[in-house]
Design a protein around this motif. Structure first.
Motif, PDB file in Angstrom:
ATOM      1  N   ARG A   1     -14.699   5.450   1.503  1.00  0.00           N
ATOM      2  CA  ARG A   1     -13.370   6.078   1.522  1.00  0.00           C
ATOM      3  C   ARG A   1     -13.036   6.613   2.897  1.00  0.00           C
ATOM      4  O   ARG A   1     -13.926   6.865   3.713  1.00  0.00           O
ATOM      5  CB  ARG A   1     -13.321   7.227   0.501  1.00  0.00           C
ATOM      6  CG  ARG A   1     -14.288   8.369   0.795  1.00  0.00           C
ATOM      7  CD  ARG A   1     -14.376   9.323  -0.373  1.00  0.00           C
ATOM      8  NE  ARG A   1     -14.974   8.676  -1.514  1.00  0.00           N
ATOM      9  CZ  ARG A   1     -14.981   9.168  -2.751  1.00  0.00           C
ATOM     10  NH1 ARG A   1     -14.396  10.306  -3.007  1.00  0.00           N
ATOM     11  NH2 ARG A   1     -15.563   8.504  -3.722  1.00  0.00           N
TER      12      ARG A   1
ATOM     13  N   LEU B   1      -7.948   6.820   0.751  1.00  0.00           N
ATOM     14  CA  LEU B   1      -8.117   5.500   0.161  1.00  0.00           C
ATOM     15  C   LEU B   1      -9.585   5.311  -0.180  1.00  0.00           C
ATOM     16  O   LEU B   1     -10.455   5.459   0.679  1.00  0.00           O
ATOM     17  CB  LEU B   1      -7.659   4.408   1.141  1.00  0.00           C
ATOM     18  CG  LEU B   1      -6.204   4.465   1.604  1.00  0.00           C
ATOM     19  CD1 LEU B   1      -5.885   3.266   2.495  1.00  0.00           C
ATOM     20  CD2 LEU B   1      -5.239   4.532   0.429  1.00  0.00           C
TER      21      LEU B   1
ATOM     22  N   TRP C   1      -7.858  -2.291  -6.330  1.00  0.00           N
ATOM     23  CA  TRP C   1      -7.884  -1.400  -5.177  1.00  0.00           C
ATOM     24  C   TRP C   1      -7.281  -2.059  -3.932  1.00  0.00           C
ATOM     25  O   TRP C   1      -6.632  -1.387  -3.120  1.00  0.00           O
ATOM     26  CB  TRP C   1      -9.316  -0.946  -4.884  1.00  0.00           C
ATOM     27  CG  TRP C   1     -10.251  -2.052  -4.500  1.00  0.00           C
ATOM     28  CD1 TRP C   1     -10.983  -2.837  -5.329  1.00  0.00           C
ATOM     29  CD2 TRP C   1     -10.529  -2.493  -3.166  1.00  0.00           C
ATOM     30  NE1 TRP C   1     -11.702  -3.763  -4.599  1.00  0.00           N
ATOM     31  CE2 TRP C   1     -11.448  -3.566  -3.277  1.00  0.00           C
ATOM     32  CE3 TRP C   1     -10.099  -2.088  -1.901  1.00  0.00           C
ATOM     33  CZ2 TRP C   1     -11.930  -4.238  -2.159  1.00  0.00           C
ATOM     34  CZ3 TRP C   1     -10.576  -2.760  -0.800  1.00  0.00           C
ATOM     35  CH2 TRP C   1     -11.490  -3.811  -0.929  1.00  0.00           C
TER      36      TRP C   1
ATOM     37  N   HIS D   1      -4.425  -0.358  -1.739  1.00  0.00           N
ATOM     38  CA  HIS D   1      -4.674   0.032  -0.352  1.00  0.00           C
ATOM     39  C   HIS D   1      -3.702  -0.674   0.598  1.00  0.00           C
ATOM     40  O   HIS D   1      -3.193  -0.052   1.540  1.00  0.00           O
ATOM     41  CB  HIS D   1      -6.113  -0.291   0.033  1.00  0.00           C
ATOM     42  CG  HIS D   1      -7.113   0.594  -0.631  1.00  0.00           C
ATOM     43  ND1 HIS D   1      -8.408   0.733  -0.170  1.00  0.00           N
ATOM     44  CD2 HIS D   1      -7.025   1.404  -1.713  1.00  0.00           C
ATOM     45  CE1 HIS D   1      -9.060   1.571  -0.950  1.00  0.00           C
ATOM     46  NE2 HIS D   1      -8.246   1.969  -1.895  1.00  0.00           N
TER      47      HIS D   1
ATOM     48  N   SER E   1      -0.372   0.974   0.354  1.00  0.00           N
ATOM     49  CA  SER E   1      -0.386   2.265   1.039  1.00  0.00           C
ATOM     50  C   SER E   1      -0.310   2.096   2.548  1.00  0.00           C
ATOM     51  O   SER E   1       0.413   2.828   3.237  1.00  0.00           O
ATOM     52  CB  SER E   1      -1.651   3.051   0.675  1.00  0.00           C
ATOM     53  OG  SER E   1      -1.623   3.463  -0.674  1.00  0.00           O
TER      54      SER E   1
ATOM     55  N   TYR F   1      -7.480  -7.784   2.938  1.00  0.00           N
ATOM     56  CA  TYR F   1      -6.857  -7.431   1.663  1.00  0.00           C
ATOM     57  C   TYR F   1      -6.402  -8.623   0.838  1.00  0.00           C
ATOM     58  O   TYR F   1      -5.889  -8.463  -0.267  1.00  0.00           O
ATOM     59  CB  TYR F   1      -5.710  -6.441   1.913  1.00  0.00           C
ATOM     60  CG  TYR F   1      -6.252  -5.138   2.454  1.00  0.00           C
ATOM     61  CD1 TYR F   1      -6.958  -4.270   1.632  1.00  0.00           C
ATOM     62  CD2 TYR F   1      -6.129  -4.802   3.800  1.00  0.00           C
ATOM     63  CE1 TYR F   1      -7.502  -3.096   2.114  1.00  0.00           C
ATOM     64  CE2 TYR F   1      -6.666  -3.630   4.293  1.00  0.00           C
ATOM     65  CZ  TYR F   1      -7.352  -2.786   3.444  1.00  0.00           C
ATOM     66  OH  TYR F   1      -7.909  -1.625   3.928  1.00  0.00           O
TER      67      TYR F   1
END
Length: 224
Positions: free
Chosen positions: A42, A54, A79, A83, A86, A109
């Motif tokens: 994190r 995150l 997730w 993420h 975000s 990602y």
């Protein structure tokens, strides 16, 4: 030859990269036990409301003693989508978002990750290249040095031909000077002194992921 060595964290902060920059060679110490509720999985970014944490979800049950290299990610939770959204919302208006967005999405990602160590190291390497750090990097679990603690650090130095090892000041209790000196390894003391840089969204917030610095300041490491 100077060796720096740090446990790989998710969305690592700038001091990790500063230590990497100070060493001729850098070792990702991924063959140590994963620590729950640490920065292993994190880190903080900044948005219009302040800090946002995150967190990569981990399958911790029955895996509590696994190394960072092999601790499994819980991909039942979306997730990556969260993420990435975000990061987009936080940095889409930052000066260097265009530089990084395609690279981050393609390499991080929009990929499948099974273990935390592989994710963290890939992400750190991506930012290392963007920030222009030339230190040669190695992954500890691939070197297969079986000793532990300070002896492992000494053995890493010897294996890679380093005569000096970077530590933070005030860590005598963790890294006894005599132990290293007796084995021919000189300790080099390094403590970064972070300074403010241009950030979005009002007052400066320290100790964020290096992604915040990269998005706001672009290529190259800060001069501190």
């Amino acid at each position: 030859m100077i060796l720096a060595c740090v446990q790989p964290s998710y969305l690592a902060w700038i001091p990790l990269f500063k230590r990497m920059q100070e060493g001729d060679i850098f070792v990702y110490l991924d063959d140590v036990e994963y620590s729950k509720n640490s920065f292993h999985n994190r880190n903080f970014i900044k948005n219009s409301n302040g800090k946002e944490l995150l967190t990569v979800p981990i399958n911790y049950k029955n895996n509590s003693h696994k190394f960072i290299s092999s601790i499994p990610i819980n991909n039942d939770y979306p997730w990556q989508k969260k993420h990435w959204r975000s990061l987009q919302l936080s940095y889409q208006k930052s000066p260097y978002f265009t530089d990084l967005k395609d690279l981050l999405f393609k390499e991080i990602y929009n990929c499948n990750w099974n273990t935390l160590g592989n994710l963290n190291i890939t992400l750190i390497e991506l930012l290392k290249d963007y920030l222009g750090i030339s230190s040669k990097t190695f992954i500890s679990s691939e070197l297969k040095i079986k000793t532990t603690g300070n002896q492992k650090l000494v053995d890493l130095c010897k294996y890679l031909g380093a005569k000096k090892f970077i530590v933070k000041p005030g860590t005598e209790n963790y890294h006894p000077h005599d132990f290293f000196n007796d084995q021919g390894i000189e300790l080099v003391f390094f403590e970064p002194n972070p300074k403010k840089y241009n950030q979005q969204y009002g007052d400066f917030i320290a100790d964020l992921s290096a992604i915040d610095y990269a998005m706001n300041c672009g290529k190259g490491m800060p001069d501190w």
